[in-house]
Design a protein around this motif. Sequence first.
Motif, PDB file in Angstrom:
ATOM      1  N   LYS A 299       0.830  -1.208   0.000  1.00 53.91           N
ATOM      2  CA  LYS A 299       0.000   0.000   0.000  1.00 53.91           C
ATOM      3  C   LYS A 299       0.863   1.255   0.000  1.00 53.91           C
ATOM      4  O   LYS A 299       1.787   1.386   0.810  1.00 53.91           O
ATOM      5  N   ASP A 300       0.530   2.197  -0.884  1.00 53.91           N
ATOM      6  CA  ASP A 300       1.294   3.441  -0.974  1.00 53.91           C
ATOM      7  C   ASP A 300       1.148   4.303   0.272  1.00 53.91           C
ATOM      8  O   ASP A 300       2.002   5.138   0.559  1.00 53.91           O
ATOM      9  N   SER A 301       0.068   4.113   1.023  1.00 54.13           N
ATOM     10  CA  SER A 301      -0.176   4.947   2.207  1.00 54.13           C
ATOM     11  C   SER A 301       0.758   4.618   3.357  1.00 54.13           C
ATOM     12  O   SER A 301       0.859   5.389   4.314  1.00 54.13           O
ATOM     13  N   ILE A 302       1.462   3.490   3.299  1.00 53.30           N
ATOM     14  CA  ILE A 302       2.346   3.080   4.398  1.00 53.30           C
ATOM     15  C   ILE A 302       3.741   3.630   4.142  1.00 53.30           C
ATOM     16  O   ILE A 302       4.348   3.374   3.095  1.00 53.30           O
ATOM     17  N   PRO A 303       4.309   4.402   5.084  1.00 48.45           N
ATOM     18  CA  PRO A 303       5.655   4.973   4.888  1.00 48.45           C
ATOM     19  C   PRO A 303       6.721   3.891   4.843  1.00 48.45           C
ATOM     20  O   PRO A 303       6.551   2.785   5.382  1.00 48.45           O
ATOM     21  N   ASP A 304       7.837   4.207   4.223  1.00 48.20           N
ATOM     22  CA  ASP A 304       8.949   3.260   4.108  1.00 48.20           C
ATOM     23  C   ASP A 304       9.429   2.770   5.464  1.00 48.20           C
ATOM     24  O   ASP A 304       9.770   1.594   5.629  1.00 48.20           O
ATOM     25  N   GLN A 305       9.478   3.670   6.450  1.00 50.90           N
ATOM     26  CA  GLN A 305      10.056   3.298   7.739  1.00 50.90           C
ATOM     27  C   GLN A 305       9.204   2.296   8.499  1.00 50.90           C
ATOM     28  O   GLN A 305       9.643   1.728   9.494  1.00 50.90           O
ATOM     29  N   GLN A 306       7.967   2.046   8.037  1.00 49.50           N
ATOM     30  CA  GLN A 306       7.101   1.059   8.693  1.00 49.50           C
ATOM     31  C   GLN A 306       7.068  -0.273   7.948  1.00 49.50           C
ATOM     32  O   GLN A 306       6.307  -1.163   8.306  1.00 49.50           O
ATOM     33  N   LEU A 307       7.911  -0.396   6.930  1.00 47.30           N
ATOM     34  CA  LEU A 307       7.909  -1.617   6.132  1.00 47.30           C
ATOM     35  C   LEU A 307       9.032  -2.557   6.554  1.00 47.30           C
ATOM     36  O   LEU A 307      10.109  -2.129   6.955  1.00 47.30           O
ATOM     37  N   SER A 308       8.762  -3.840   6.425  1.00 46.55           N
ATOM     38  CA  SER A 308       9.804  -4.838   6.623  1.00 46.55           C
ATOM     39  C   SER A 308      10.691  -4.870   5.385  1.00 46.55           C
ATOM     40  O   SER A 308      10.378  -4.288   4.344  1.00 46.55           O
ATOM     41  N   HIS A 489       9.382   7.374  -3.019  1.00 48.71           N
ATOM     42  CA  HIS A 489       8.048   7.070  -2.516  1.00 48.71           C
ATOM     43  C   HIS A 489       7.578   8.141  -1.530  1.00 48.71           C
ATOM     44  O   HIS A 489       6.410   8.551  -1.556  1.00 48.71           O
ATOM     45  N   ARG A 490       8.464   8.597  -0.655  1.00 45.72           N
ATOM     46  CA  ARG A 490       8.089   9.677   0.263  1.00 45.72           C
ATOM     47  C   ARG A 490       7.730  10.931  -0.525  1.00 45.72           C
ATOM     48  O   ARG A 490       6.751  11.617  -0.219  1.00 45.72           O
ATOM     49  N   PHE A 491       8.535  11.241  -1.536  1.00 45.72           N
ATOM     50  CA  PHE A 491       8.286  12.435  -2.347  1.00 45.72           C
ATOM     51  C   PHE A 491       6.912  12.355  -3.012  1.00 45.72           C
ATOM     52  O   PHE A 491       6.148  13.328  -3.007  1.00 45.72           O
ATOM     53  N   THR A 492       6.579  11.228  -3.556  1.00 39.33           N
ATOM     54  CA  THR A 492       5.344  11.089  -4.319  1.00 39.33           C
ATOM     55  C   THR A 492       4.108  10.966  -3.434  1.00 39.33           C
ATOM     56  O   THR A 492       3.053  11.524  -3.753  1.00 39.33           O
ATOM     57  N   HIS A 493       4.224  10.273  -2.321  1.00 37.34           N
ATOM     58  CA  HIS A 493       3.032   9.902  -1.561  1.00 37.34           C
ATOM     59  C   HIS A 493       2.920  10.522  -0.165  1.00 37.34           C
ATOM     60  O   HIS A 493       1.825  10.500   0.408  1.00 37.34           O
ATOM     61  N   HIS A 494       4.000  11.046   0.399  1.00 37.74           N
ATOM     62  CA  HIS A 494       3.929  11.466   1.800  1.00 37.74           C
ATOM     63  C   HIS A 494       4.341  12.913   2.059  1.00 37.74           C
ATOM     64  O   HIS A 494       4.089  13.416   3.156  1.00 37.74           O
ATOM     65  N   LEU A 495       4.982  13.574   1.120  1.00 37.94           N
ATOM     66  CA  LEU A 495       5.256  15.001   1.290  1.00 37.94           C
ATOM     67  C   LEU A 495       4.004  15.791   0.937  1.00 37.94           C
ATOM     68  O   LEU A 495       3.301  15.467  -0.026  1.00 37.94           O
TER      69      LEU A 495
END
Length: 885
Positions: A299-308, A489-495
């Motif tokens: 899911k794009d809504s989940i930040p990278d730092q929360q992924l395994s 991914h942060r740039f596209t979905h979380h900034l």
Amino acid sequence: MTSENKLQVKELLRELQKDIDDEQEDGDDDEDEEQCIPVENESYVNLRKRMVKFEIKTEQILQENKKLCREFKRKQIPQFILDNFLQTGRPDRVANVICTQPRCISAIAVATRVAQERAEALGHSTGYQIHLETVRSSSTRLMFCTTGVLLRRLEGDSELSGITHVIVDEVHERTEESDFLLLVLKDLIVKRMDLKIIMMSATLNAELFSQYFNNCPSIHIPGRTFPVEQFFLEDAIHGLFFCCEGYVIEDGSPYRCSTKQNRSSGQGGTAGKGRAPVEDFDDDGSWSFTSLMKKDSVKDSIPDQQLSQQDLTVRYSNYSKSVVKTLAAMDLDKIKMDLVESLLEWIVDGEHSYPPGAVLVFLPGLAEIKQLYEQLQSNRMFNNRRTNRCVVYPLHSSLSNEEQQAVFTRPHEGVTKIIISTNIAETSVTIDDVVYVIDSGRMKEKRYDASRSMESLEDVWVSRANAFQRKGRAGRVASGVCFHLFTSHRFTHHLSQQQLPEIQRVPLEQLCLRVKVLEVFTERPLESVFSQLIEPPAEGSLEAAKQRLCALGDLTDEESLTPLGWHLACLPVDVRIGKLMLLGAIFRCLDPVLTIAASLAFKSPFVSPWDKREEANEKKLGFSLANSDHLALLQAYKGWCNAAQSSFKAGYQFYRENFLSIRGLQEIACLKRQFAELLSDIGFVKDGLKARVIEKMSSKGSDGVLEATGYEANLNSDNTKLMSAMLCAALYPNVVQVRSPQGKYKLTSKGAVKMQPKAEELRFMTKSDGAVRHYDSPYLVYHEKVKTSRVFLRDCSMVCVYPMVLFGGGQVSVELQRGEFIISLDDGWIRFAAASHEVAELVKELRWELDQLLEEKIRNPSMDLISCPRGSRIIHTIVSLISTQ
């Protein structure tokens, strides 16, 4: 557009390109005619001549040339409007254009350049206005000014009589003033249907502004810059950019993700588990079949730092296992200084085909700049101990103007310039030889907690608009490269798309006064006005501002301006600074009060050079007086004036030896003259004072204010205790009080003796929140309370009992408690013991008399307190009481 006109346009563009190419030493004769045309390099006069020659209209230029630069938009579109009006308009009606700029330096620079392009002197058809400085004439039809200047004009001319066009430039910056100006203009165009409003920006959210102005049309003109290659964190980690085998997070690295961090599985994995196990890979280093079969998307809504690690493998499937493992091991919220250093090494010494040029590194604050600067000094590639290969400059708003100007110096051939900067280099400063940008993705943003009346500098992620601006710094003079140290991914979905508007993160007191002083909003409730803003502030912030204004006596409970509020609204400064100026005039200590007010409105002239901070602090302590930062600044300013009166050389040596900014000192002198003019306009000092006249009255080394305002207005200028009292009156309720720790005793030959508390054991409490340390005083007033790593008070002064009782806010009450008569104010938070009931009642009565007198003076500024027996007696009594405490 006819085919004949299209041919004429293309012919014009080819001629423009040919002229520019002839001027470039490295011009390329084979350049494609479809390339962008740098119109900003073409004299406006020549451009217009060519347009007349070919009979080509402005809109045709815009249609054909799809890559006009933003400098063209800023400087030449206003000219096109004016000249088009002159050619096609009625003889009795000429365009009159106002173009607002967010900063004074921008208004002056753009006006100067436009005048040059029109081959005329500044002040003829083109002029500017900032603060009280105006360069214009009766012929001026293009006026560049700050947003605040236009708002001031609207206070006296609510319909902008005679103005045909208003251009709001850099509207994307979303300052408090620009958002308010848009509200006023939106209301104005209902009455002035003929008025044209134009909003311009390089990174504008056009849809938002179009909807705000009833779906008005928008025009998009792409900016002209050289191409910039954009890379993200995963690219920087990859071995492509380094001479070595990529970037690896070592065990024990401060940038390694803690095992306690929440790196859950992207699709509902168990929180609290660490990164995915190494078994995700086969022994030979290839991807495990079972790991690849687990998931095909995250899911794009989940930040990278929360992924395994497994989920990161899916998200970054185009990258090697080493990149994914590094991302999984990395603390993605930290700025990796070692990665920045590796990138700099690659830029300076790596094998690549990019052109040489300066490097601009964006970091959030001074602490990070200092950390990287010191880190580079321990690297022989950057410290120049053996070879002069690099020169490193810090860039921060706290540095002196001279230190900031050093970043514009071009280095010798073969030397790479590295600038480590905050976001001051994002829009306010353009360094034209930058080719490389390293963007940490972080910045300091001012926030305001209305419930605690506290500002804070938060370390936050940039918006996509900020990242775009930073990237654009690299494409000014050549093809560039930008490294964003956050993932794509942060740039596209979380900034966020845009930075949070300033009006949602600053105190609103001054804006409330500005709303009420405008005729169109005078009778409307503040809540209804603020709700009409393009993005309104939180209700809590507005309510806190109203309560504070009521407590200061600027606003009634019915939201009407009091006489004091009216005068403060007329002063273009913070309400506390404005109140300080009025009290200085009333208590006849005008000159020193204006010095302090000017320094608070601008910034402190004290500077701390990068490598001499301790020495600079010692010099500053040398000016200490009465435990007051404000009076220390006053002493430094007086010292510079006295030295300058001796000789120019003495003045130069004084500010150099005492780590003072000459620009800061000169700006204080200039603001003092402007403040004196403002006070003259509203009747608090002698009539007819003008800043330019005051400057002419100044003697060698003087700012002229003392001479212009006269002896009577400065009768108490040397009374430091009275100055502290004025600061208390102006800055209240910004007060902290000391709370000593519980008593400790030590055993001596004479018995138990109480020990004095250490400085670090003292606690200073505001009424609403916690402790601030390190000052030896019963009460302090302060200008700002800011939270960074801790809570800090800026610009403090110690105050004694009488100023607190006489000038503190709220009602004064007298109570008998345990046999003592207690004077209390501000709901009992501040309390003093009086010697007797008579003393307590006398103090209370004197406070009442003072309040009545000040109210009369505010209502009638021409009232002469010197000739008035009652007023003179009260002022004299209070000055004597404060001076003898």
